[in-house]
Design an enzyme around this catalytic site. Structure first.
Site, mmCIF file in Angstrom:
data_model
loop_
_atom_site.group_PDB
_atom_site.id
_atom_site.type_symbol
_atom_site.label_atom_id
_atom_site.label_comp_id
_atom_site.label_asym_id
_atom_site.label_seq_id
_atom_site.Cartn_x
_atom_site.Cartn_y
_atom_site.Cartn_z
ATOM 1 N N THR A 132 0.715 -1.353 0.325
ATOM 2 C CA THR A 132 0.268 -0.370 -0.380
ATOM 3 C C THR A 132 0.506 0.551 0.231
ATOM 4 O O THR A 132 2.111 1.298 0.726
ATOM 5 C CB THR A 132 -0.804 -0.028 1.157
ATOM 6 N N ASP A 133 0.440 2.335 -0.380
ATOM 7 C CA ASP A 133 0.939 3.370 -0.720
ATOM 8 C C ASP A 133 1.654 4.037 1.089
ATOM 9 O O ASP A 133 1.719 5.304 1.420
ATOM 10 C CB ASP A 133 0.578 4.643 -1.346
ATOM 11 N N GLU A 134 0.327 3.624 1.781
ATOM 12 C CA GLU A 134 -0.147 4.406 3.292
ATOM 13 C C GLU A 134 1.909 4.274 4.109
ATOM 14 O O GLU A 134 1.942 5.083 5.160
ATOM 15 C CB GLU A 134 -0.895 3.578 4.302
ATOM 16 N N TYR A 158 -1.795 -0.576 10.862
ATOM 17 C CA TYR A 158 -2.375 -1.125 9.687
ATOM 18 C C TYR A 158 -1.271 -0.909 9.076
ATOM 19 O O TYR A 158 -0.383 -1.824 9.000
ATOM 20 C CB TYR A 158 -3.989 -0.593 8.745
ATOM 21 N N LYS A 162 1.871 -3.776 7.083
ATOM 22 C CA LYS A 162 2.225 -3.542 6.362
ATOM 23 C C LYS A 162 3.932 -3.081 5.860
ATOM 24 O O LYS A 162 4.446 -3.589 5.249
ATOM 25 C CB LYS A 162 1.416 -2.634 5.127
#
Ligand code: NAD
Ligand code: DAU
Length: 352
Positions: A132-134, A158, A162
């Protein structure tokens, strides 16, 4: 054949349907069937000899080892994860278990399988990790979009879990030579997304006459990508990506949450007007912000375009229209996922 994990979820499910519409290569789906996994998504594949489902956990190294030995896949794509930021705030334990410990076990099972392959198959094998970009953290309004060289600065349980999984994948490549690829994608939307996420939640709440909850001032920005464009990008990276590289995937569609919700309301006002003639925007309410809420994500996907020739096909306007129509036309799927457990989550997260 290829093996995917988490294929009963939103992106994995779309990926399997998409894969089999493009190829006759068989696909095996290992999924634990958590609250987010739904086999209804794959109902159209019942009786299709190219598809096989196995219920199980990516953390179960013995099971994964058996599947790898039995099916000898040429690639594994890891979609399996706990994926909802709000749930990670309410209970981070499962996120550490699946996203960190689970990915570690998966890497070990794959490493042992890959080590035993004959030289030519070893050369061809790929492990594609979906991220993810997060992991890059949050951006100021004027900061350039994330590139693959941005530092990792995850802010939620989260995104931290990741980020940890991405680091493990990277390390298994550098230390053991495992042929890995990683993609870091922005917010996906489209059919079969579990209605805990903003877009399906708003569509379903709107037509049910419920409030449309916006966290804080609603001016947080996300980059939105139609899920089939993500599936395209994944196929492209799997076939053409350079081993050990990471690729950002994005839609070039930065929008505030408020704009996203207003676009959905405008579409519904046209397709399914409220009986009182007012706009669905009347149902918008501003509620307490998400703790640690990242202000802005934006993706620079030039590397994927320059090196592998991928670009998204959908604009936000075409993608959101397809999505709203899909949710209006698929009440059976929606009824199945919005059962008791879903109602408990909504009550816990939004109260009365
Ligand atoms: P999802 O929550 O809809 O689906 C996750 C799937 O994984 C479910 O079918 C679930 O049953 C399965 N699963 C969970 N724990 C498992 C375990 N221990 N073993 C086996 N299966 C397990 O998630 P999604 O939105 O489809 O996201 C898929 C992947 O893409 C995730 O890794 C997520 O981090 C990443 N991602 C998602 C988005 C997005 O906008 N949804 C964007 C970028 C990246
Ligand atoms: O950026 C990629 C990520 O996008 C993925 O890695 C995650 O798996 C995926 O869930 C998604 O994370 P977000 O937190 O951005 O998605 P979500 O749909 O939960 O929220 C989108 C934005 O809308 C976010 O700024 C929070 C806000 N929001 C969300 C909900 C559920 C609201 O304002 N109200 C809501 O009720």
């Amino acid at each position: 054949m290829i093996l995917v994990t988490g294929g009963a979820g939103f992106i994995g499910g779309n990926f399997i349907l998409d894969w089999l519409s493009h190829s006759n290569e068989s696909i095996i789906n290992l999924d634990k069937l958590t609250y987010a996994g739904n086999l209804d998504t794959l109902k159209a594949l019942e009786g299709d000899l190219r598809y096989r489902f196995v219920q199980g956990d990516i953390g179960d190294r013995a099971l994964l080892g058996r599947l790898l030995t039995e099916y000898q896949p040429r690639a594994l794509i890891n979609f399996a994860a706990e994926s909802h930021v709000d749930r990670s705030i309410q209970g981070p334990g499962e996120f550490i278990q699946t996203n960190v410990v689970g990915t570690f076990n998966l890497l070990e099972a794959v490493r042992f399988y890959w080590n035993e392959l004959p030289a030519n198959e070893k050369e061809q094998f790929r492990l594609l990790h979906i991220s993810t970009d997060e992991v890059y953290g949050t951006l100021e309004a004027a900061t350039p979009p994330f590139t693959e060289t941005n530092a990792y600065e995850p802010n939620s349980p989260y995104s931290a879990s990741k980020a940890a999984s991405d680091h493990l994948v990277r390390a298994w490549h550098h230390t053991y030579g495992l042929p890995v690829l990683t993609t870091n994608c922005s917010n996906n939307y489209g059919p079969y997304q579990f209605p805990e996420k903003l877009i399906p939640l708003v569509i379903l709440n709107a037509i049910a006459g419920k409030k449309l909850p916006i966290y804080g001032d609603g001016k947080q920005i996300r980059d939105w990508l139609f899920v089939n464009d993500h599936c395209d990008a994944i196929r492209c990276v799997l076939e053409e990506g350079v081993v050990g590289e990471t690729y950002n995937v994005g839609g070039w569609n930065e929008k505030t949450n408020l704009d996203v919700v207003r676009s959905i309301c405008a579409l519904l006002d046209e397709i399914k007007p409220r009986v009182d003639g007012k706009s669905y925007c009347e149902q918008i309410v501003f509620i307490t912000d998400r703790p640690g809420h990242d202000r802005r994500y934006a993706i620079n996907a030039h590397k994927l375009e320059r090196d592998l020739g991928w670009r998204p096909k959908e604009t936000f306007e075409t993608g959101i229209s397809k999505t709203v129509n899909w949710y209006l036309e698929n009440s059976a799927w929606i009824q199945n996922v919005t059962s008791g457990a879903y109602r408990d989550w909504v009550q816990q997260q939004y109260g009365a």
